[in-house]
Enzyme design. Structure first.
Site, mmCIF file in Angstrom:
data_model
loop_
_atom_site.group_PDB
_atom_site.id
_atom_site.type_symbol
_atom_site.label_atom_id
_atom_site.label_comp_id
_atom_site.label_asym_id
_atom_site.label_seq_id
_atom_site.Cartn_x
_atom_site.Cartn_y
_atom_site.Cartn_z
ATOM 1 N N ASP A 46 0.844 -1.149 -0.100
ATOM 2 C CA ASP A 46 -0.059 -0.298 -0.091
ATOM 3 C C ASP A 46 0.835 1.269 -0.176
ATOM 4 O O ASP A 46 1.813 1.321 1.024
ATOM 5 C CB ASP A 46 -0.859 -0.075 1.263
ATOM 6 C CG ASP A 46 -1.973 0.882 1.319
ATOM 7 O OD1 ASP A 46 -2.005 1.817 0.166
ATOM 8 O OD2 ASP A 46 -3.195 0.471 2.096
ATOM 9 N N ASP A 65 -3.026 2.552 -6.016
ATOM 10 C CA ASP A 65 -1.915 2.603 -5.086
ATOM 11 C C ASP A 65 -1.895 1.381 -4.313
ATOM 12 O O ASP A 65 -1.211 1.378 -2.915
ATOM 13 C CB ASP A 65 -2.049 3.932 -4.103
ATOM 14 C CG ASP A 65 -3.462 3.778 -3.263
ATOM 15 O OD1 ASP A 65 -4.107 2.825 -3.619
ATOM 16 O OD2 ASP A 65 -3.316 4.720 -2.343
ATOM 17 N N GLU A 66 -2.473 0.240 -4.572
ATOM 18 C CA GLU A 66 -2.462 -1.005 -3.798
ATOM 19 C C GLU A 66 -2.197 -2.235 -4.548
ATOM 20 O O GLU A 66 -2.889 -2.235 -5.781
ATOM 21 C CB GLU A 66 -3.947 -1.108 -3.251
ATOM 22 C CG GLU A 66 -4.018 -0.614 -1.796
ATOM 23 C CD GLU A 66 -5.354 -0.884 -1.522
ATOM 24 O OE1 GLU A 66 -5.704 -1.770 -1.157
ATOM 25 O OE2 GLU A 66 -6.132 0.106 -1.249
#
Length: 360
Positions: A9, A109-110
């Site tokens: 993350d 973003d993960e």
DNA sequence: CGACGTGTAAC
DNA sequence: CCTTTTACACGTCG
């Protein structure tokens, strides 16, 4: 076979990217905003960095409120620049792919990585891989990440959330119950506002409460499937595989300058959105069968209307169908005004690139 | 069963 | 005071 899963993350991604872009704002509280254009400060906070969070400026908050909090302080407000963030994200996802080819990007973003193979099922090696990922992303993009390591996706996600920013949390299979037990149910990934309220009404506040609750009784409130899902979460059970996702829909939505039921004004917005959608259709080389109109009225109530047609890539279809659906909506809701409007295509089919064909 | 619409959740 | 994009489950209807 026992698995080892990483959840990676990126820490306050947008804000951190902006910080790297402009040295003048380094070290300051940074707030990334989605401006809706109704007035100077209409819109919401998309992300804020930790300095801004300390002040109480959080994602989802109205910009006007954030500015009130920031008044008199040196806080940087910037508009989102998705195109740029997407570029950075792509480079980072490429880095992750070097560590495992079993990867599932969940959002910009993960990502989840199944490192069972590359770690040989060894937790220490998994930690080494996680640290390697951290080092690479730090040295190549100057960004930090929080990583969770566990035996499944759900627990890995919970683990990455445990220590932020720049965290690394390992939760072994034998530890997961203890790790989860005392958490409030609202902290469990996948349990949101509505579910939390329903759970609270039957006396369930923590993961422990949830795990001890009779499944049969849970089913009476939530139905068989959701009850099982909730119960599994409370015990950290998740067998879902790490697998690449194929996009199932593309949508574009926008806020109208003023609340209106004027067909022409709304249609202009639809045209604008379609232009954008067309670029994405071309870029992704995607065809679709279903076109939807999304409407959000002044009470923020969302409605959708859709129509399915023979497969096409033609943006004109999106325009003509969404226009017709809009006319239907306006006729059915003569007393309502719209605040936001959007379009969506689904039933997607990604064409094999021409190159692949040539190779045969 | 496919199409359509709503609700929930997360980012 | 209230953004954007996506996923998925579920109910209903023909």
């Amino acid at each position: 076979m026992a698995r080892i899963i990483l959840h990676v993350d990126l820490d306050s991604f947008y804000a951190s990217v902006e910080e790297n872009r402009d040295n003048k704002i380094r070290g300051k509280p940074i707030v990334i905003c989605v401006y809706s254009g109704r007035n100077d400060n209409s819109g919401a906070v998309s992300t804020s960095n930790y300095k801004a969070r300390e002040l109480g400026i959080k994602a989802g908050m109205p910009i006007i409120l954030a500015k009130r909090i920031a008044k008199g302080k040196d806080v940087v407000f910037l508009p989102v620049d998705m195109e740029y963030y997407r570029e950075v994200s792509e480079r980072i996802m490429d880095l992750l792919e070097e560590e495992s080819n079993i990867i599932e990007q969940v959002s910009i973003d993960e990502a989840y990585l199944d490192v069972t193979k590359s770690s040989e099922g060894n937790w220490d090696k998994a930690i080494q891989i996680a640290n390697k990922i951290k080092d690479k992303i730090k040295s190549q993009e100057n960004l930090t990440v929080s990583i969770g390591i566990a035996s499944n996706k759900f627990v890995a996600k919970m683990a990455s959330d445990f220590q932020k920013p720049n965290g690394l949390t390992l939760v072994k299979e034998e530890e997961k119950i203890r790790f989860l037990q005392n958490l409030k149910v609202s902290k469990l990934h996948g349990i949101g506002e509505k579910t939390t309220k329903l759970l609270s009404e039957i006396g369930i506040e923590t993961a422990r409460d949830l795990s001890l609750y009779e499944l049969k009784e849970l089913e009476e409130v939530f139905g068989k499937n959701k009850a099982k899902l909730l119960h599994d979460k409370s015990l950290g059970i998740d067998d879902s595989p790490v697998e690449p996702r194929e996009k199932k829909q593309l949508s574009r939505i926008g806020t109208l300058k003023d609340d209106t039921n004027d067909k022409d004004i709304i249609y202009q917005k639809l045209l604008e959105l379609s232009k954008d959608m067309d670029q994405r259709i071309i870029k992704n080389n995607v065809s679709f069968r279903t076109v939807s109109l999304i409407t959000i009225d002044t009470e923020l109530k969302t409605q959708t209307k859709s129509e399915t047609i023979p497969q096409t890539k033609d943006i004109q279809k999106v325009i003509s169908i969404s226009k017709r659906l809009l006319e239907d909506y306006l006729e059915e809701n003569p007393d309502k005004k719209l605040r936001r409007v959007g379009i969506r295509i689904s039933n997607l089919e990604f064409s094999r690139s021409q190159k692949t064909l040539d190779e045969f």
